[in-house]
Design a protein around this motif. Structure first.
Motif, PDB file in Angstrom:
ATOM      1  N   ARG A 179       7.937 -39.040  85.402  1.00 42.82           N
ATOM      2  CA  ARG A 179       8.405 -39.780  86.567  1.00 42.82           C
ATOM      3  C   ARG A 179       9.885 -40.094  86.419  1.00 42.82           C
ATOM      4  NH1 ARG A 179       5.413 -45.061  87.487  1.00 42.82           N
ATOM      5  NH2 ARG A 179       6.086 -45.381  85.363  1.00 42.82           N
ATOM      6  N   LEU A 180      10.578 -40.055  87.527  1.00 48.17           N
ATOM      7  CA  LEU A 180      11.950 -40.524  87.612  1.00 48.17           C
ATOM      8  C   LEU A 180      11.891 -41.846  88.356  1.00 48.17           C
ATOM      9  CD1 LEU A 180      15.063 -40.209  87.514  1.00 48.17           C
ATOM     10  CD2 LEU A 180      14.865 -39.028  89.701  1.00 48.17           C
ATOM     11  N   LEU A 181      12.413 -42.895  87.756  1.00 49.32           N
ATOM     12  CA  LEU A 181      12.385 -44.215  88.389  1.00 49.32           C
ATOM     13  C   LEU A 181      13.773 -44.566  88.910  1.00 49.32           C
ATOM     14  CD1 LEU A 181      10.300 -46.191  85.736  1.00 49.32           C
ATOM     15  CD2 LEU A 181       9.508 -45.236  87.903  1.00 49.32           C
ATOM     16  N   LEU A 182      13.824 -45.074  90.115  1.00 47.41           N
ATOM     17  CA  LEU A 182      15.055 -45.573  90.721  1.00 47.41           C
ATOM     18  C   LEU A 182      15.056 -47.083  90.558  1.00 47.41           C
ATOM     19  CD1 LEU A 182      17.540 -45.510  92.634  1.00 47.41           C
ATOM     20  CD2 LEU A 182      15.908 -45.695  94.511  1.00 47.41           C
ATOM     21  N   PHE A 183      16.134 -47.612  90.021  1.00 48.43           N
ATOM     22  CA  PHE A 183      16.287 -49.051  89.869  1.00 48.43           C
ATOM     23  C   PHE A 183      17.392 -49.520  90.811  1.00 48.43           C
ATOM     24  CE2 PHE A 183      14.283 -47.718  86.023  1.00 48.43           C
ATOM     25  CZ  PHE A 183      13.470 -48.775  85.662  1.00 48.43           C
ATOM     26  N   SER A 243      20.215 -58.467  87.174  1.00 49.06           N
ATOM     27  CA  SER A 243      19.282 -57.550  86.524  1.00 49.06           C
ATOM     28  C   SER A 243      18.974 -56.373  87.445  1.00 49.06           C
ATOM     29  CB  SER A 243      17.999 -58.285  86.145  1.00 49.06           C
ATOM     30  OG  SER A 243      17.377 -58.782  87.305  1.00 49.06           O
ATOM     31  N   PHE A 244      18.231 -55.425  86.930  1.00 48.62           N
ATOM     32  CA  PHE A 244      17.809 -54.250  87.692  1.00 48.62           C
ATOM     33  C   PHE A 244      16.288 -54.246  87.771  1.00 48.62           C
ATOM     34  CE2 PHE A 244      22.024 -53.167  86.363  1.00 48.62           C
ATOM     35  CZ  PHE A 244      22.527 -52.432  87.421  1.00 48.62           C
ATOM     36  N   VAL A 245      15.755 -53.940  88.954  1.00 49.14           N
ATOM     37  CA  VAL A 245      14.315 -53.887  89.149  1.00 49.14           C
ATOM     38  C   VAL A 245      13.925 -52.501  89.650  1.00 49.14           C
ATOM     39  CG1 VAL A 245      14.049 -56.355  89.572  1.00 49.14           C
ATOM     40  CG2 VAL A 245      14.517 -54.840  91.484  1.00 49.14           C
ATOM     41  N   ALA A 246      12.749 -52.035  89.238  1.00 46.12           N
ATOM     42  CA  ALA A 246      12.265 -50.729  89.684  1.00 46.12           C
ATOM     43  C   ALA A 246      12.058 -50.767  91.193  1.00 46.12           C
ATOM     44  CB  ALA A 246      10.974 -50.370  88.974  1.00 46.12           C
ATOM     45  N   ASP A 247      12.586 -49.774  91.867  1.00 46.23           N
ATOM     46  CA  ASP A 247      12.549 -49.737  93.327  1.00 46.23           C
ATOM     47  C   ASP A 247      11.664 -48.610  93.847  1.00 46.23           C
ATOM     48  OD1 ASP A 247      13.553 -50.644  95.938  1.00 46.23           O
ATOM     49  OD2 ASP A 247      14.581 -48.704  95.980  1.00 46.23           O
ATOM     50  N   ARG A 248      11.691 -47.466  93.196  1.00 51.70           N
ATOM     51  CA  ARG A 248      10.979 -46.298  93.690  1.00 51.70           C
ATOM     52  C   ARG A 248      10.705 -45.354  92.526  1.00 51.70           C
ATOM     53  NH1 ARG A 248      14.323 -44.118  98.281  1.00 51.70           N
ATOM     54  NH2 ARG A 248      13.765 -46.140  99.085  1.00 51.70           N
ATOM     55  N   ALA A 249       9.608 -44.611  92.591  1.00 53.90           N
ATOM     56  CA  ALA A 249       9.267 -43.647  91.552  1.00 53.90           C
ATOM     57  C   ALA A 249       9.110 -42.263  92.168  1.00 53.90           C
ATOM     58  CB  ALA A 249       7.974 -44.046  90.857  1.00 53.90           C
ATOM     59  N   PHE A 250       9.664 -41.289  91.517  1.00 58.43           N
ATOM     60  CA  PHE A 250       9.483 -39.892  91.895  1.00 58.43           C
ATOM     61  C   PHE A 250       8.597 -39.272  90.832  1.00 58.43           C
ATOM     62  CE2 PHE A 250      13.198 -41.219  94.051  1.00 58.43           C
ATOM     63  CZ  PHE A 250      13.249 -40.480  95.208  1.00 58.43           C
ATOM     64  N   VAL A 251       7.525 -38.616  91.239  1.00 57.14           N
ATOM     65  CA  VAL A 251       6.564 -38.075  90.277  1.00 57.14           C
ATOM     66  C   VAL A 251       6.633 -36.559  90.227  1.00 57.14           C
ATOM     67  CG1 VAL A 251       4.994 -40.022  90.473  1.00 57.14           C
ATOM     68  CG2 VAL A 251       4.727 -38.080  92.010  1.00 57.14           C
ATOM     69  N   ASP A 252       5.959 -35.997  89.235  1.00 57.07           N
ATOM     70  CA  ASP A 252       5.897 -34.548  89.032  1.00 57.07           C
ATOM     71  C   ASP A 252       7.277 -33.960  88.791  1.00 57.07           C
ATOM     72  OD1 ASP A 252       4.711 -32.098  88.696  1.00 57.07           O
ATOM     73  OD2 ASP A 252       4.752 -31.603  90.821  1.00 57.07           O
ATOM     74  N   ILE A 253       8.003 -34.592  87.902  1.00 57.10           N
ATOM     75  CA  ILE A 253       9.349 -34.118  87.564  1.00 57.10           C
ATOM     76  C   ILE A 253       9.282 -33.483  86.177  1.00 57.10           C
ATOM     77  CG2 ILE A 253      11.754 -34.790  87.267  1.00 57.10           C
ATOM     78  CD1 ILE A 253      11.370 -36.920  89.279  1.00 57.10           C
ATOM     79  N   ASN A 254       8.642 -32.347  86.106  1.00 55.87           N
ATOM     80  CA  ASN A 254       8.480 -31.666  84.831  1.00 55.87           C
ATOM     81  C   ASN A 254       9.710 -30.880  84.415  1.00 55.87           C
ATOM     82  OD1 ASN A 254       5.817 -32.563  84.462  1.00 55.87           O
ATOM     83  ND2 ASN A 254       5.103 -31.019  85.887  1.00 55.87           N
ATOM     84  N   LEU A 279      12.954 -32.110  84.610  1.00 55.91           N
ATOM     85  CA  LEU A 279      14.064 -33.044  84.635  1.00 55.91           C
ATOM     86  C   LEU A 279      15.050 -32.764  83.508  1.00 55.91           C
ATOM     87  CD1 LEU A 279      15.281 -35.484  85.985  1.00 55.91           C
ATOM     88  CD2 LEU A 279      13.866 -36.926  84.532  1.00 55.91           C
ATOM     89  N   GLY A 280      16.272 -32.504  83.892  1.00 59.96           N
ATOM     90  CA  GLY A 280      17.383 -32.312  82.961  1.00 59.96           C
ATOM     91  C   GLY A 280      18.546 -33.109  83.491  1.00 59.96           C
ATOM     92  N   SER A 281      19.502 -32.440  84.128  1.00 64.58           N
ATOM     93  CA  SER A 281      20.603 -33.159  84.758  1.00 64.58           C
ATOM     94  C   SER A 281      20.228 -33.530  86.190  1.00 64.58           C
ATOM     95  CB  SER A 281      21.866 -32.310  84.753  1.00 64.58           C
ATOM     96  OG  SER A 281      21.722 -31.211  85.620  1.00 64.58           O
TER      97      SER A 281
END
Length: 85
Positions: A5-9, A15-26, A28-30
């Motif tokens: 998962r890629l999480l957007l904060f 502070s920073f709070v989790a806002d959104r999650a992107f899934v199935d990011i197998n 992920l590099g840059s």
């Protein structure tokens, strides 16, 4: 296999709070965003994916067959119409 998962904060006060999650990011590099923030591209090895940032849906998937080696970085052009690898 387990999906990554890629999480957007977002910043909330000091502070920073989790806002959104992107899934199935197998792959992920840059990461690279279009200037307008509408699309997110990520790569790993010789594959890159482009997501629509607004709702996290997978917009496009490409097998980058033109590269003989792993893609090191991705970058959108200023107008968002080209993705450089």
């Amino acid at each position: 296999s387990t999906s990554e998962r890629l999480l957007l904060f977002r910043r909330q006060g000091n502070s920073f709070v989790a806002d959104r999650a992107f899934v199935d990011i197998n792959y992920l590099g840059s990461l690279s965003f279009t200037a307008d923030g509408k699309y997110l591209a990520a790569n790993r090895m010789n594959v890159f994916k482009v997501w629509e940032w607004k709702n996290g849906s997978l917009t496009e998937v490409h097998e980058n067959e033109m590269h003989r080696r792993s893609v090191v970085d991705t970058k959108f052009s200023a107008d968002g119409y080209r993705l450089f690898t």
